[in-house]
Enzyme design. Structure first.
Site, PDB file in Angstrom:
ATOM      1  N   GLU A 125       0.833  -1.203   0.000  1.00 41.84           N
ATOM      2  CA  GLU A 125       0.000   0.000   0.000  1.00 41.84           C
ATOM      3  C   GLU A 125       0.871   1.259   0.000  1.00 41.84           C
ATOM      4  OE1 GLU A 125      -3.428   0.085  -0.313  1.00 41.84           O
ATOM      5  OE2 GLU A 125      -2.977  -2.001  -0.784  1.00 41.84           O
ATOM      6  N   TRP A 184     -15.109  11.699 -13.622  1.00 38.93           N
ATOM      7  CA  TRP A 184     -14.308  11.412 -12.434  1.00 38.93           C
ATOM      8  C   TRP A 184     -13.718  12.665 -11.810  1.00 38.93           C
ATOM      9  CZ3 TRP A 184      -9.202  12.877 -12.367  1.00 38.93           C
ATOM     10  CH2 TRP A 184      -8.583  13.115 -13.607  1.00 38.93           C
TER      11      TRP A 184
END
Length: 467
Positions: free
Chosen positions: A278, A363
Protein backbone atom coordinates in the site's frame (compact mmCIF):
# COMPACT_ATOMS: atom_id res chain seq x y z
CA UNK A 1 21.73 32.02 9.10
CA UNK A 2 20.05 28.85 7.80
CA UNK A 3 16.44 29.04 6.63
CA UNK A 4 14.11 26.03 6.37
CA UNK A 5 10.95 26.38 4.30
CA UNK A 6 8.33 23.87 5.44
CA UNK A 7 5.58 22.67 3.12
CA UNK A 8 4.08 19.13 3.23
CA UNK A 9 6.73 18.06 5.73
CA UNK A 10 5.45 19.30 9.09
CA UNK A 11 7.66 17.22 11.38
CA UNK A 12 11.02 16.94 13.08
CA UNK A 13 11.52 13.21 12.53
CA UNK A 14 13.08 12.18 9.21
CA UNK A 15 12.95 15.68 7.75
CA UNK A 16 16.00 16.12 5.49
CA UNK A 17 15.73 19.88 5.04
CA UNK A 18 15.37 20.56 8.75
CA UNK A 19 17.94 17.97 9.84
CA UNK A 20 20.74 19.14 7.53
CA UNK A 21 20.03 22.82 8.15
CA UNK A 22 20.42 22.19 11.88
CA UNK A 23 23.59 20.14 11.35
CA UNK A 24 25.16 22.95 9.33
CA UNK A 25 24.08 25.50 11.93
CA UNK A 26 25.69 23.46 14.73
CA UNK A 27 28.89 22.91 12.71
CA UNK A 28 29.17 26.59 11.79
CA UNK A 29 27.89 27.99 15.10
CA UNK A 30 25.00 29.44 13.13
CA UNK A 31 21.27 29.88 13.73
CA UNK A 32 18.19 28.36 12.09
CA UNK A 33 14.90 29.99 11.16
CA UNK A 34 11.86 28.09 9.91
CA UNK A 35 8.99 29.50 7.86
CA UNK A 36 5.69 28.17 6.60
CA UNK A 37 3.97 30.12 3.83
CA UNK A 38 0.18 30.19 3.73
CA UNK A 39 -1.30 30.59 0.23
CA UNK A 40 -5.10 30.77 0.67
CA UNK A 41 -5.94 31.59 -2.96
CA UNK A 42 -3.75 28.73 -4.17
CA UNK A 43 -5.30 26.37 -1.65
CA UNK A 44 -8.76 27.21 -2.95
CA UNK A 45 -7.57 26.59 -6.52
CA UNK A 46 -6.25 23.20 -5.38
CA UNK A 47 -9.53 22.42 -3.56
CA UNK A 48 -7.80 21.93 -0.23
CA UNK A 49 -10.25 20.90 2.50
CA UNK A 50 -10.87 23.43 5.30
CA UNK A 51 -10.61 20.51 7.73
CA UNK A 52 -7.23 19.58 6.33
CA UNK A 53 -6.15 23.19 6.78
CA UNK A 54 -7.38 22.91 10.37
CA UNK A 55 -5.17 19.88 10.94
CA UNK A 56 -2.24 21.72 9.33
CA UNK A 57 -2.87 24.71 11.59
CA UNK A 58 -2.88 22.65 14.79
CA UNK A 59 0.15 20.64 13.65
CA UNK A 60 2.05 23.87 12.97
CA UNK A 61 1.18 25.14 16.43
CA UNK A 62 2.56 21.98 18.03
CA UNK A 63 5.62 22.12 15.80
CA UNK A 64 6.20 25.79 16.63
CA UNK A 65 6.30 24.96 20.33
CA UNK A 66 8.63 21.98 19.87
CA UNK A 67 11.03 23.90 17.62
CA UNK A 68 11.11 26.78 20.09
CA UNK A 69 12.48 24.32 22.64
CA UNK A 70 15.35 23.60 20.22
CA UNK A 71 16.12 27.28 19.82
CA UNK A 72 14.42 27.51 16.41
CA UNK A 73 11.68 30.09 15.74
CA UNK A 74 8.87 29.07 13.36
CA UNK A 75 7.19 32.00 11.62
CA UNK A 76 4.09 32.10 9.43
CA UNK A 77 4.29 34.09 6.20
CA UNK A 78 1.29 34.64 3.94
CA UNK A 79 0.66 35.41 0.30
CA UNK A 80 -2.25 34.70 -2.01
CA UNK A 81 -0.69 32.28 -4.45
CA UNK A 82 2.46 30.44 -5.47
CA UNK A 83 3.45 33.13 -7.95
CA UNK A 84 4.24 35.54 -5.09
CA UNK A 85 6.31 33.11 -3.00
CA UNK A 86 9.71 33.78 -4.68
CA UNK A 87 9.39 37.48 -3.87
CA UNK A 88 8.24 36.81 -0.31
CA UNK A 89 11.14 34.44 0.37
CA UNK A 90 13.66 36.74 -1.28
CA UNK A 91 12.56 39.64 0.89
CA UNK A 92 12.70 37.47 4.00
CA UNK A 93 16.18 36.19 3.17
CA UNK A 94 17.52 39.71 2.71
CA UNK A 95 15.89 40.95 5.91
CA UNK A 96 17.33 38.13 8.04
CA UNK A 97 20.68 37.80 6.25
CA UNK A 98 20.05 34.21 5.25
CA UNK A 99 23.04 32.36 3.83
CA UNK A 100 21.25 29.17 2.76
CA UNK A 101 17.66 28.09 2.07
CA UNK A 102 16.69 24.45 2.64
CA UNK A 103 13.49 22.74 1.48
CA UNK A 104 12.18 19.31 0.54
CA UNK A 105 10.99 18.72 -3.02
CA UNK A 106 7.34 18.35 -3.96
CA UNK A 107 6.13 16.49 -7.03
CA UNK A 108 2.95 18.06 -8.54
CA UNK A 109 3.49 20.37 -11.52
CA UNK A 110 2.49 23.67 -9.87
CA UNK A 111 4.75 22.94 -6.93
CA UNK A 112 7.67 22.08 -9.22
CA UNK A 113 7.26 25.34 -11.13
CA UNK A 114 7.02 27.29 -7.88
CA UNK A 115 10.22 25.72 -6.58
CA UNK A 116 12.14 26.43 -9.79
CA UNK A 117 11.05 30.07 -9.58
CA UNK A 118 12.16 30.21 -5.94
CA UNK A 119 15.55 28.74 -6.76
CA UNK A 120 16.10 31.31 -9.50
CA UNK A 121 15.00 34.24 -7.33
CA UNK A 122 16.98 33.21 -4.26
CA UNK A 123 20.13 32.38 -6.24
CA UNK A 124 19.96 35.83 -7.80
CA UNK A 125 20.51 37.43 -4.39
CA UNK A 126 23.49 35.16 -3.68
CA UNK A 127 21.73 32.90 -1.22
CA UNK A 128 22.52 29.20 -1.58
CA UNK A 129 19.61 26.82 -2.14
CA UNK A 130 19.54 23.14 -1.20
CA UNK A 131 16.65 20.86 -2.17
CA UNK A 132 16.18 17.37 -0.75
CA UNK A 133 14.32 14.28 -1.96
CA UNK A 134 11.72 13.51 0.66
CA UNK A 135 8.22 12.45 -0.34
CA UNK A 136 8.81 8.86 -1.46
CA UNK A 137 10.37 5.71 -0.02
CA UNK A 138 12.33 5.01 -3.22
CA UNK A 139 13.45 8.20 -4.92
CA UNK A 140 15.30 6.78 -7.90
CA UNK A 141 13.29 7.22 -11.09
CA UNK A 142 12.82 3.55 -11.89
CA UNK A 143 12.88 2.54 -15.55
CA UNK A 144 12.21 -0.71 -17.40
CA UNK A 145 15.02 -2.79 -18.92
CA UNK A 146 14.35 -0.94 -22.16
CA UNK A 147 14.84 2.40 -20.39
CA UNK A 148 11.15 3.33 -20.53
CA UNK A 149 9.00 4.88 -17.82
CA UNK A 150 6.65 2.30 -16.35
CA UNK A 151 2.94 2.56 -17.13
CA UNK A 152 1.78 -0.47 -15.13
CA UNK A 153 2.06 -1.01 -11.38
CA UNK A 154 3.18 -4.66 -11.17
CA UNK A 155 6.48 -4.45 -13.12
CA UNK A 156 7.23 -1.10 -11.47
CA UNK A 157 6.49 -2.66 -8.07
CA UNK A 158 8.89 -5.53 -8.71
CA UNK A 159 11.61 -3.00 -9.49
CA UNK A 160 10.64 -0.97 -6.40
CA UNK A 161 10.87 -4.03 -4.15
CA UNK A 162 14.29 -4.89 -5.61
CA UNK A 163 15.50 -1.41 -4.64
CA UNK A 164 14.52 -2.13 -1.04
CA UNK A 165 16.34 -5.47 -1.07
CA UNK A 166 19.42 -3.72 -2.47
CA UNK A 167 19.44 -1.08 0.25
CA UNK A 168 16.89 0.11 2.77
CA UNK A 169 16.17 3.84 2.57
CA UNK A 170 17.74 5.88 5.33
CA UNK A 171 15.68 7.67 7.95
CA UNK A 172 17.00 10.69 9.80
CA UNK A 173 16.59 11.39 13.52
CA UNK A 174 15.03 14.56 14.84
CA UNK A 175 17.52 17.44 14.91
CA UNK A 176 19.37 18.45 18.03
CA UNK A 177 18.93 21.84 19.67
CA UNK A 178 20.85 24.59 17.91
CA UNK A 179 20.67 27.07 20.79
CA UNK A 180 18.81 27.76 24.03
CA UNK A 181 15.00 27.76 23.86
CA UNK A 182 13.30 30.77 22.33
CA UNK A 183 9.95 32.36 23.03
CA UNK A 184 7.28 31.32 20.53
CA UNK A 185 6.05 34.03 18.22
CA UNK A 186 2.43 34.92 17.50
CA UNK A 187 0.11 31.89 17.45
CA UNK A 188 -0.29 30.47 13.97
CA UNK A 189 -3.68 30.97 12.33
CA UNK A 190 -4.44 29.87 8.76
CA UNK A 191 -7.04 31.55 6.61
CA UNK A 192 -9.79 29.09 5.65
CA UNK A 193 -8.97 26.57 8.38
CA UNK A 194 -11.89 24.88 10.10
CA UNK A 195 -12.02 22.87 13.30
CA UNK A 196 -11.20 19.23 12.71
CA UNK A 197 -12.23 16.28 14.88
CA UNK A 198 -9.64 16.44 17.66
CA UNK A 199 -11.33 13.43 19.24
CA UNK A 200 -10.28 11.41 16.19
CA UNK A 201 -7.18 13.04 14.68
CA UNK A 202 -3.78 13.94 16.11
CA UNK A 203 -1.77 17.13 15.74
CA UNK A 204 1.21 16.29 17.94
CA UNK A 205 4.07 14.47 16.18
CA UNK A 206 4.89 12.37 19.23
CA UNK A 207 1.33 11.04 19.26
CA UNK A 208 1.42 10.35 15.52
CA UNK A 209 4.62 8.31 15.85
CA UNK A 210 3.10 6.39 18.76
CA UNK A 211 0.04 5.61 16.61
CA UNK A 212 2.29 4.26 13.88
CA UNK A 213 4.20 2.10 16.35
CA UNK A 214 0.99 0.65 17.82
CA UNK A 215 -0.30 -0.27 14.38
CA UNK A 216 2.93 -1.96 13.32
CA UNK A 217 3.22 -3.92 16.58
CA UNK A 218 -0.41 -4.86 17.17
CA UNK A 219 -2.38 -4.67 13.90
CA UNK A 220 -0.01 -5.10 10.96
CA UNK A 221 0.00 -8.89 11.29
CA UNK A 222 -3.77 -9.01 10.82
CA UNK A 223 -3.95 -6.15 8.32
CA UNK A 224 -4.50 -8.29 5.22
CA UNK A 225 -7.41 -10.14 6.81
CA UNK A 226 -9.16 -7.08 8.27
CA UNK A 227 -8.37 -4.15 5.97
CA UNK A 228 -11.46 -4.52 3.74
CA UNK A 229 -14.04 -4.41 6.53
CA UNK A 230 -15.03 -0.82 7.39
CA UNK A 231 -16.71 -1.73 10.70
CA UNK A 232 -13.38 -3.10 11.97
CA UNK A 233 -10.54 -0.82 13.09
CA UNK A 234 -8.14 -2.84 10.98
CA UNK A 235 -6.28 -0.15 9.02
CA UNK A 236 -3.50 2.19 10.10
CA UNK A 237 -5.54 5.42 9.68
CA UNK A 238 -2.30 7.37 9.20
CA UNK A 239 -3.16 8.83 5.79
CA UNK A 240 -3.87 12.36 7.13
CA UNK A 241 -0.38 12.50 8.63
CA UNK A 242 1.25 11.32 5.42
CA UNK A 243 -0.80 13.89 3.51
CA UNK A 244 0.46 16.86 5.52
CA UNK A 245 3.87 15.36 6.21
CA UNK A 246 3.67 15.06 9.99
CA UNK A 247 4.82 11.49 9.29
CA UNK A 248 7.23 10.29 6.60
CA UNK A 249 6.60 7.28 4.38
CA UNK A 250 10.17 6.11 5.05
CA UNK A 251 9.51 6.13 8.80
CA UNK A 252 6.38 4.03 8.21
CA UNK A 253 8.35 1.43 6.31
CA UNK A 254 11.19 1.37 8.84
CA UNK A 255 8.78 1.03 11.74
CA UNK A 256 7.16 -1.97 10.05
CA UNK A 257 10.57 -3.59 9.43
CA UNK A 258 11.61 -2.95 13.04
CA UNK A 259 8.35 -4.29 14.48
CA UNK A 260 8.53 -7.38 12.27
CA UNK A 261 12.12 -8.00 13.38
CA UNK A 262 11.03 -7.79 17.05
CA UNK A 263 8.48 -10.51 16.32
CA UNK A 264 11.04 -12.71 14.53
CA UNK A 265 9.76 -11.91 11.03
CA UNK A 266 12.42 -11.83 8.31
CA UNK A 267 13.06 -8.54 6.54
CA UNK A 268 12.01 -10.09 3.24
CA UNK A 269 8.53 -10.69 4.65
CA UNK A 270 8.35 -7.09 5.84
CA UNK A 271 9.27 -5.85 2.36
CA UNK A 272 6.63 -8.12 0.86
CA UNK A 273 4.01 -7.21 3.48
CA UNK A 274 0.62 -6.15 2.11
CA UNK A 275 0.89 -2.84 4.01
CA UNK A 276 4.27 -2.17 2.38
CA UNK A 277 2.50 -2.71 -0.94
CA UNK A 278 0.00 0.00 0.00
CA UNK A 279 2.90 2.36 0.70
CA UNK A 280 4.24 1.36 -2.71
CA UNK A 281 0.99 2.49 -4.37
CA UNK A 282 1.54 5.91 -2.77
CA UNK A 283 5.05 6.00 -4.25
CA UNK A 284 3.72 4.82 -7.62
CA UNK A 285 1.17 7.61 -7.96
CA UNK A 286 3.92 10.12 -7.23
CA UNK A 287 6.16 8.41 -9.77
CA UNK A 288 3.44 8.77 -12.41
CA UNK A 289 2.84 12.42 -11.59
CA UNK A 290 6.56 13.09 -11.82
CA UNK A 291 6.90 11.42 -15.23
CA UNK A 292 3.57 12.25 -16.87
CA UNK A 293 3.01 15.99 -16.59
CA UNK A 294 -0.50 15.92 -18.06
CA UNK A 295 -1.84 14.19 -14.93
CA UNK A 296 -1.27 17.39 -12.94
CA UNK A 297 -3.39 19.28 -15.47
CA UNK A 298 -6.49 17.22 -14.73
CA UNK A 299 -6.28 15.12 -17.88
CA UNK A 300 -6.94 11.40 -18.27
CA UNK A 301 -3.76 9.38 -17.91
CA UNK A 302 -4.89 7.39 -20.96
CA UNK A 303 -4.63 9.80 -23.85
CA UNK A 304 -7.10 7.96 -26.09
CA UNK A 305 -10.55 9.58 -25.74
CA UNK A 306 -13.59 7.85 -24.30
CA UNK A 307 -16.24 6.74 -26.79
CA UNK A 308 -18.72 9.24 -25.33
CA UNK A 309 -18.79 12.34 -23.17
CA UNK A 310 -19.46 11.93 -19.45
CA UNK A 311 -23.09 12.37 -18.41
CA UNK A 312 -24.25 15.49 -16.60
CA UNK A 313 -26.80 14.78 -13.88
CA UNK A 314 -26.66 17.35 -11.07
CA UNK A 315 -29.52 15.71 -9.17
CA UNK A 316 -27.77 12.33 -9.02
CA UNK A 317 -24.44 14.00 -8.21
CA UNK A 318 -26.00 15.95 -5.32
CA UNK A 319 -27.61 12.78 -3.94
CA UNK A 320 -24.21 11.08 -4.04
CA UNK A 321 -22.54 14.02 -2.26
CA UNK A 322 -25.14 14.04 0.51
CA UNK A 323 -25.24 10.28 1.07
CA UNK A 324 -28.80 10.01 -0.22
CA UNK A 325 -28.41 7.58 -3.12
CA UNK A 326 -30.65 4.90 -1.65
CA UNK A 327 -27.76 2.41 -1.57
CA UNK A 328 -26.97 2.02 2.18
CA UNK A 329 -23.26 1.21 1.90
CA UNK A 330 -22.68 4.12 -0.51
CA UNK A 331 -24.59 6.51 1.72
CA UNK A 332 -22.80 5.30 4.85
CA UNK A 333 -19.44 5.87 3.17
CA UNK A 334 -20.32 9.37 2.00
CA UNK A 335 -21.67 10.32 5.40
CA UNK A 336 -18.48 9.04 7.01
CA UNK A 337 -16.60 11.42 4.73
CA UNK A 338 -18.88 14.35 5.58
CA UNK A 339 -18.76 13.71 9.32
CA UNK A 340 -15.09 12.79 9.82
CA UNK A 341 -13.17 14.02 6.76
CA UNK A 342 -11.98 10.47 6.10
CA UNK A 343 -13.26 7.35 4.34
CA UNK A 344 -12.25 3.71 4.52
CA UNK A 345 -10.22 2.70 1.45
CA UNK A 346 -12.52 -0.13 0.32
CA UNK A 347 -15.39 2.34 0.44
CA UNK A 348 -13.45 4.91 -1.59
CA UNK A 349 -13.32 2.36 -4.40
CA UNK A 350 -17.02 1.60 -4.05
CA UNK A 351 -18.26 5.19 -4.10
CA UNK A 352 -15.91 6.14 -6.92
CA UNK A 353 -17.03 3.16 -8.99
CA UNK A 354 -20.65 4.08 -8.28
CA UNK A 355 -20.02 7.67 -9.40
CA UNK A 356 -18.06 6.89 -12.57
CA UNK A 357 -19.56 3.58 -13.65
CA UNK A 358 -23.18 3.41 -12.49
CA UNK A 359 -23.81 7.16 -12.86
CA UNK A 360 -21.30 7.71 -15.72
CA UNK A 361 -20.29 11.05 -14.21
CA UNK A 362 -16.94 12.72 -14.86
CA UNK A 363 -14.31 11.41 -12.43
CA UNK A 364 -12.88 14.94 -12.09
CA UNK A 365 -16.07 16.06 -10.32
CA UNK A 366 -15.71 13.24 -7.80
CA UNK A 367 -12.00 13.89 -7.39
CA UNK A 368 -12.69 17.56 -6.69
CA UNK A 369 -15.39 16.82 -4.11
CA UNK A 370 -13.11 14.40 -2.29
CA UNK A 371 -10.32 16.98 -2.10
CA UNK A 372 -12.79 19.54 -0.76
CA UNK A 373 -13.82 17.17 2.05
CA UNK A 374 -10.86 14.93 2.85
CA UNK A 375 -8.66 15.51 5.85
CA UNK A 376 -6.09 13.33 4.05
CA UNK A 377 -6.53 14.95 0.64
CA UNK A 378 -3.42 14.07 -1.35
CA UNK A 379 -3.35 15.19 -4.97
CA UNK A 380 -1.33 12.31 -6.40
CA UNK A 381 -3.10 9.52 -4.50
CA UNK A 382 -6.58 11.00 -4.88
CA UNK A 383 -6.08 11.52 -8.61
CA UNK A 384 -4.64 8.05 -9.03
CA UNK A 385 -7.51 6.42 -7.14
CA UNK A 386 -10.20 8.22 -9.11
CA UNK A 387 -8.58 7.49 -12.44
CA UNK A 388 -8.21 3.85 -11.44
CA UNK A 389 -11.91 3.68 -10.60
CA UNK A 390 -13.00 5.43 -13.80
CA UNK A 391 -10.80 3.22 -16.03
CA UNK A 392 -9.02 6.30 -17.40
CA UNK A 393 -5.81 5.87 -15.41
CA UNK A 394 -2.61 3.92 -15.43
CA UNK A 395 -3.11 0.22 -14.71
CA UNK A 396 -6.75 1.07 -14.04
CA UNK A 397 -9.67 -1.12 -13.17
CA UNK A 398 -10.97 -2.70 -16.42
CA UNK A 399 -13.87 -0.74 -17.91
CA UNK A 400 -16.15 -3.76 -17.53
CA UNK A 401 -15.41 -4.15 -13.79
CA UNK A 402 -18.39 -2.55 -12.08
CA UNK A 403 -18.95 -3.03 -8.35
CA UNK A 404 -22.41 -4.09 -7.22
CA UNK A 405 -22.98 -1.94 -4.10
CA UNK A 406 -25.39 -4.41 -2.52
CA UNK A 407 -23.23 -7.53 -2.86
CA UNK A 408 -20.16 -5.55 -1.75
CA UNK A 409 -22.11 -4.41 1.29
CA UNK A 410 -23.20 -7.96 2.10
CA UNK A 411 -19.61 -9.17 1.78
CA UNK A 412 -17.70 -6.48 3.65
CA UNK A 413 -20.32 -5.25 6.16
CA UNK A 414 -22.19 -8.51 6.66
CA UNK A 415 -24.09 -7.53 9.80
CA UNK A 416 -24.57 -3.91 8.71
CA UNK A 417 -22.55 -2.54 11.64
CA UNK A 418 -20.92 0.17 9.57
CA UNK A 419 -24.17 1.13 7.88
CA UNK A 420 -25.93 1.42 11.25
CA UNK A 421 -23.20 3.74 12.48
CA UNK A 422 -23.55 6.27 9.67
CA UNK A 423 -27.11 5.69 8.42
CA UNK A 424 -28.85 5.47 11.79
CA UNK A 425 -32.33 5.59 10.29
CA UNK A 426 -31.70 1.99 9.14
CA UNK A 427 -30.34 0.75 12.48
CA UNK A 428 -33.48 -1.23 13.36
CA UNK A 429 -33.32 -3.37 10.20
CA UNK A 430 -32.09 -6.94 10.29
CA UNK A 431 -28.73 -8.01 8.84
CA UNK A 432 -30.32 -8.98 5.52
CA UNK A 433 -32.70 -6.07 4.92
CA UNK A 434 -30.22 -3.37 5.83
CA UNK A 435 -28.23 -3.87 2.63
CA UNK A 436 -31.25 -3.30 0.39
CA UNK A 437 -34.38 -2.19 2.26
CA UNK A 438 -37.76 -2.91 0.75
CA UNK A 439 -39.91 -0.06 -0.63
CA UNK A 440 -42.13 -0.34 2.45
CA UNK A 441 -39.16 -0.14 4.82
CA UNK A 442 -37.75 2.87 2.97
CA UNK A 443 -41.07 4.68 3.23
CA UNK A 444 -41.46 3.89 6.92
CA UNK A 445 -37.89 4.92 7.76
CA UNK A 446 -37.81 7.99 5.49
CA UNK A 447 -34.93 6.55 3.47
CA UNK A 448 -34.76 7.32 -0.27
CA UNK A 449 -35.38 4.89 -3.10
CA UNK A 450 -32.28 3.95 -5.16
CA UNK A 451 -31.44 6.73 -7.62
CA UNK A 452 -30.62 4.09 -10.27
CA UNK A 453 -31.56 0.52 -10.99
CA UNK A 454 -28.30 -1.42 -10.68
CA UNK A 455 -28.85 -3.80 -13.59
CA UNK A 456 -29.95 -1.03 -15.96
CA UNK A 457 -27.14 1.28 -14.83
CA UNK A 458 -24.57 -1.49 -15.24
CA UNK A 459 -25.65 -2.13 -18.82
CA UNK A 460 -25.62 1.60 -19.53
CA UNK A 461 -22.06 1.75 -18.19
CA UNK A 462 -20.96 -1.19 -20.34
CA UNK A 463 -22.39 0.55 -23.40
CA UNK A 464 -20.80 3.84 -22.32
CA UNK A 465 -17.27 2.51 -21.85
CA UNK A 466 -17.17 -0.01 -24.65
CA UNK A 467 -15.22 1.41 -27.60
Amino acid sequence: MQLVWLRNDLRLDDNPALYFACQQAIDNKDSVLVVYIASPKQWRAHNESPRKLGLIQETLRCLQSTLAGLGIPLELLETDSFIDIPRVLSTYCLKHEISKLHFNREIPLNEQRRDKAVQAEISAIDVAVKCYADDRIVHRNLLSKQGAVYRVFTPWYKSWVQELFNALPKVLPSPEAVSSPVTTTKEISLSGAEVFREDIWLSNEVDVLALLERFCKRKAAGYEASRDYPAIAGTSVISPYLAIGSLSARRCFHQLVFSCAEQGVHIGEAIGHIWTRELAWRDFYRYLMLNYEHISRGENFKTEPLARAWRVDTEAQDAWKKGQTGFPIIDAAMRQLLQTGWMHNRLRMLVASFFCKLLCLDWREGERFFMEQLLDGDFASNNGGWQWSSSTGCDASPWFRIFNPTTQSEKFDKDGEFIKRFVPELAALDAKSIHCPSPEQRLALDYPDPIVDYKEARQQALDFFKV
